[in-house]
Design a protein around this motif. Structure first.
Motif, mmCIF file in Angstrom:
data_model
loop_
_atom_site.group_PDB
_atom_site.id
_atom_site.type_symbol
_atom_site.label_atom_id
_atom_site.label_comp_id
_atom_site.label_asym_id
_atom_site.label_seq_id
_atom_site.Cartn_x
_atom_site.Cartn_y
_atom_site.Cartn_z
ATOM 1 N N ALA A 91 45.438 -18.726 77.354
ATOM 2 C CA ALA A 91 46.717 -19.439 77.267
ATOM 3 C C ALA A 91 47.076 -19.833 75.837
ATOM 4 O O ALA A 91 48.213 -20.161 75.553
ATOM 5 N N GLY A 92 46.060 -19.807 74.931
ATOM 6 C CA GLY A 92 46.380 -20.045 73.514
ATOM 7 C C GLY A 92 46.088 -21.431 73.008
ATOM 8 O O GLY A 92 46.711 -21.885 72.045
ATOM 9 N N GLU B 208 51.900 -17.122 70.028
ATOM 10 C CA GLU B 208 51.908 -18.573 70.265
ATOM 11 C C GLU B 208 51.839 -18.819 71.784
ATOM 12 O O GLU B 208 52.236 -17.958 72.566
ATOM 13 N N PRO B 209 51.363 -20.002 72.185
ATOM 14 C CA PRO B 209 51.273 -20.287 73.626
ATOM 15 C C PRO B 209 52.599 -20.083 74.367
ATOM 16 O O PRO B 209 52.611 -19.526 75.472
ATOM 17 N N ASP B 210 53.704 -20.538 73.754
ATOM 18 C CA ASP B 210 54.989 -20.400 74.449
ATOM 19 C C ASP B 210 55.450 -18.944 74.508
ATOM 20 O O ASP B 210 56.122 -18.535 75.457
ATOM 21 N N ALA C 198 53.615 -17.403 77.406
ATOM 22 C CA ALA C 198 54.229 -17.796 78.678
ATOM 23 C C ALA C 198 55.487 -16.980 78.935
ATOM 24 O O ALA C 198 55.697 -16.464 80.042
ATOM 25 N N ALA C 199 56.311 -16.852 77.885
ATOM 26 C CA ALA C 199 57.555 -16.101 78.051
ATOM 27 C C ALA C 199 57.269 -14.629 78.338
ATOM 28 O O ALA C 199 58.048 -13.944 79.004
ATOM 29 N N PHE D 214 50.645 -16.958 82.809
ATOM 30 C CA PHE D 214 50.697 -18.326 83.335
ATOM 31 C C PHE D 214 49.294 -18.828 83.596
ATOM 32 O O PHE D 214 48.487 -18.156 84.237
ATOM 33 N N ALA E 268 61.536 -25.461 80.790
ATOM 34 C CA ALA E 268 60.563 -24.368 80.726
ATOM 35 C C ALA E 268 61.203 -23.047 81.170
ATOM 36 O O ALA E 268 61.092 -22.026 80.484
ATOM 37 N N ALA F 18 63.838 -21.918 78.656
ATOM 38 C CA ALA F 18 63.231 -21.511 77.381
ATOM 39 C C ALA F 18 62.654 -20.100 77.519
ATOM 40 O O ALA F 18 62.820 -19.255 76.640
ATOM 41 N N GLN F 19 61.979 -19.840 78.638
ATOM 42 C CA GLN F 19 61.403 -18.508 78.852
ATOM 43 C C GLN F 19 62.503 -17.458 78.968
ATOM 44 O O GLN F 19 62.398 -16.371 78.396
ATOM 45 N N THR G 151 63.868 -16.746 75.513
ATOM 46 C CA THR G 151 62.962 -15.930 74.704
ATOM 47 C C THR G 151 63.031 -14.464 75.134
ATOM 48 O O THR G 151 62.920 -13.559 74.318
#
Lengths: 445, 253
Positions: free
Chosen positions: B53-54, B76-78, B81-82, B86, B107, B110-111, B114
């Motif tokens: 997950a980072g 990066e973690p985000d 996720a994008a 998960f 969330a 944001a995904q 991205t």
């Protein structure tokens, strides 16, 4: 306060008498008021600016940091409205560069009286604005204010009047070069009445203007006053604010000082319980970056039994900012059954920022519940990681956490429209500052 | 076919410490597969999930992790996720002051942003949350609270699965999702996970106990000990472990 032999006056102190003589003829008020101005000036000259050897000013040494004293502002009355809370549905009074440009005539229909300071000082009522200041609100800054006070608003909410909309007194500064705006306000709420009063301050960045504002507040028996002060002065400005607040029996006061602007600011509040069963809720926020210095100093005087006070103060500090919170609760010998709680919390966004928190309890009664706490910390990395692991970019995630941190204080104001407006101001600040490690803040002028 | 996840000879230690926690870990996960990773406490299971997950606290000393053929460890973690990864946390954190719905919407949008997709409108979002939360027995009251604040252990795990259902990831890593669950909650959570199984989505289910695997039936079972996989088999391997325990493997490792 100790008196010491003063050898050298600073340039700022030296400039004051000449500045006073230059405008003395134009300052409002009866001959008695003019005499009070001169007396206040004399006190200022003997005492000088507050400095670090005076205990309650130890973190904010005005003598050292106030390099120059800007001359009194020439009122321009520029036709400009406030940016702060512009959308808020409120009775607006706008003061631009020391001149009142917007006046809510229709407030009289609500039974509320608003009077210009110039009129108040000319009448029999004028002396009331100068008398009755608590000792903890007195300083040479107040004296300076008394000498130069030129503009202001006296708001009187009579007995039994409940004002639905807030009154918003917006001070907007537009001066292109250094000038001093000196304001004296008063808010009087009668018995069984309620009102919300908001003061806001804003002005140009990079102009080293000075705002010296004072307010004499009285909350009558069984009345409710919510008083919010939002300070967003420019990045090079100095903002000095003094308030003396008397709270009568059964009254409820919410006092919310919000500090976002100015290079240097000092908020001084003295709150006294004049009756039993009164309830005081102070809920403050300061968000500072760059090299900003913000100081909120609060005195709460429980002179009588059965009072309650809650103080919650949240600081978010970025860059090399310094946030000072001093809170002193005095519970006098007769003030049994007092409930007083004070909490100061700081969120540090940078290693160079500094939080100075000085909570003090002075308790002479033996049957009271009082407590204080102080915390400071960084953004919790585990929370940040959780948010990022859900796809929320770092800046947005930080913004969510910072807004959550101050949310508790903003919600404690108890007014949804104001809370929403403040959240939006906070959001703008956070987006500007949460960018990451190398942030210097917006005020590094 | 490109594997969804390829972990090759991964060596990891906690930043600032000497002891390796992952010591030559290898795993390949293809779309549609469900892998179970079982192992005793201290075998490195949670470290594996955090590294994927980072989380910052680890140092990768050797090896690589490819996600859809790309270097996962550079993201990066985000961004991970994008990109569809998960992690269902073993201990979901409480975030006072951040409303659960605000968090979910932030969330999700944001995904989407991205990935270059448009933001979901509020009504569409509300409809989606209602549909997914009903299936997981998540009350309106829970949704009104701050993120995970005051949630019971079981509610926190259901909150994780709700997030997974909303975000529709391609690779779900579940870290001890069964811990702290009673039998009923285990069934609700497992049903939620099973509803997400399809030919495109892969899952890595990390667990200490076999009982979760009665509900979420894996295609492959790995036994992890001392930082690497020491045995791989079918779902019957989980039953075997339940009988014999981990002792044989920890000694071997």
């Amino acid at each position: 306060m100790s008196v010491e032999v003063r050898v050298v006056q600073t340039a700022a102190e030296e400039a004051v008498p000449g500045q006073f003589e230059a405008v003395a003829g134009t300052l409002p008020g009866s001959p008695e008021i003019q005499a009070e101005r001169r007396a206040a000036l004399a006190r200022f000259q003997s005492e000088g600016l507050p400095h670090r050897r005076v205990e309650e000013w130890k973190y904010t040494d005005l003598r050292r940091v106030l390099g120059a004293m800007p001359p009194p502002v020439q009122p321009t009355g520029a036709p400009i409205g406030p940016e702060t809370l512009a959308e808020l549905d409120a009775w607006k009074i706008v003061i631009v560069d020391g001149a009142i440009t917007c006046w809510p005539e229709a407030l009289a229909d609500e039974g509320v009286s608003v009077t210009r300071l110039t009129d108040a000082l000319a009448g029999a009522d004028g002396a009331g604005l100068l008398e009755g200041w608590q000792a903890e609100a007195r300083s040479s800054i107040l004296d300076l204010n008394t000498a130069f006070m030129a503009t202001g608003v006296v708001i009187a909410v009579p007995d039994g009047v409940h004002l639905a909309k807030p009154i918003h007194v917006a001070t907007v500064t537009t001066v292109p070069e250094a000038a001093a705006v000196t304001l004296r306000h008063a808010v009087r709420v009668g018995a069984n009445a309620s009102a919300t009063v908001i003061e806001s301050y804003e002005g140009p960045d990079d102009v080293s203007y000075l705002v010296n504002t004072t307010n004499k507040v009285a909350v009558g028996r069984d009345s409710t006053l919510t008083w919010v002060k939002i300070q967003r002065d420019g990045t090079a400005a100095t903002h000095l604010s003094t308030a003396t607040i008397d709270v009568d029996q059964g009254a409820r006061l919410t006092c919310a000082p919000i500090t976002i602007g100015a290079a240097l600011s000092r908020n001084q509040f003295a709150i006294a319980f004049d009756g039993e069963h009164a309830d005081v809720n102070v809920t403050g926020v300061q968000m500072l970056g760059g090299r900003q210095h913000g100081d909120t100093t609060l005195f709460v005087d429980h002179a009588l039994p059965n009072g309650a006070s809650r103080e919650l103060f949240k600081s978010v500090l970025d860059g090399r900012a310094r946030g000072v919170f001093q809170g002193k609760i005095v519970v006098r010998q007769d003030a049994q059954k007092v409930d007083g709680r004070m909490m100061a919390q700081s969120l540090m966004l940078s290693d160079q920022a500094e939080a100075d928190s000085k909570p003090e309890l002075e308790i002479y009664a033996d049957d009271v519940q009082c407590g204080h706490g102080s915390t400071s910390g960084r953004i919790d990395e585990d929370l940040l990681f959780y948010l990022r692991a859900r796809g929320i970019p770092e800046v947005t995630a930080k913004a969510l956490l910072i807004e959550a941190f101050i949310g508790e204080a903003v919600e404690a104001i108890g007014n949804e429209a104001i809370a929403e407006a403040l959240s939006s101001l906070a959001h703008d600040w956070v987006v500007q500052h949460a960018g990451g490690g190398a942030s210097n803040g917006g005020a590094d002028a | 076919m490109t594997a969804l996840l390829e972990i090759k000879n991964l060596h990891v230690k906690v930043e600032g410490e000497d002891k390796e926690i992952l010591r030559g870990f290898n795993l390949t996960v293809n779309p549609g597969e469900v892998h179970a990773i079982m192992g005793p406490n201290g075998s490195g299971k949670s470290t594996l999930s955090y590294v994927l997950a980072g989380k910052d606290d680890y140092e990768i000393t050797e090896g690589e992790v490819l996600y859809k053929g790309e270097d996962l460890l550079e993201m990066e973690p985000d961004e991970r996720a994008a990109a569809g990864l998960f992690l269902a946390f073993q201990y979901p954190v409480e975030i006072p002051g951040v409303a659960f719905m605000t968090f979910l919407k932030t969330a999700l949008n944001a995904q989407r942003k991205t990935r270059g997709e448009g933001e979901l409108s509020t009504p569409d979002f509300m409809r989606l949350v209602k549909e997914k939360s009903t299936a997981l027995n998540i009350s309106q009251d829970m949704l009104k609270r701050p993120v995970n604040v005051g949630f019971s252990g079981g509610e926190k795990k259901r909150s994780e699965i709700l997030q997974m259902a909303l975000l529709q990831p391609e690779l779900c890593v579940m870290d001890e999702t069964d811990s702290g669950l009673d039998i009923d909650a285990l069934r609700v959570v497992s049903d939620g996970v099973n509803a997400l199984r399809d030919a495109e989505r892969a899952m890595v289910v990390i667990t200490h106990y076999q009982r979760l695997l009665n509900h979420i039936v894996p295609d492959v079972v790995h036994v992890m000990a001392a930082g690497r996989i020491v045995k791989t088999g079918g779902k019957e391997l989980a039953l075997e472990l339940e009988q014999s325990g981990y002792a044989a493997f920890t000694e071997a490792a």
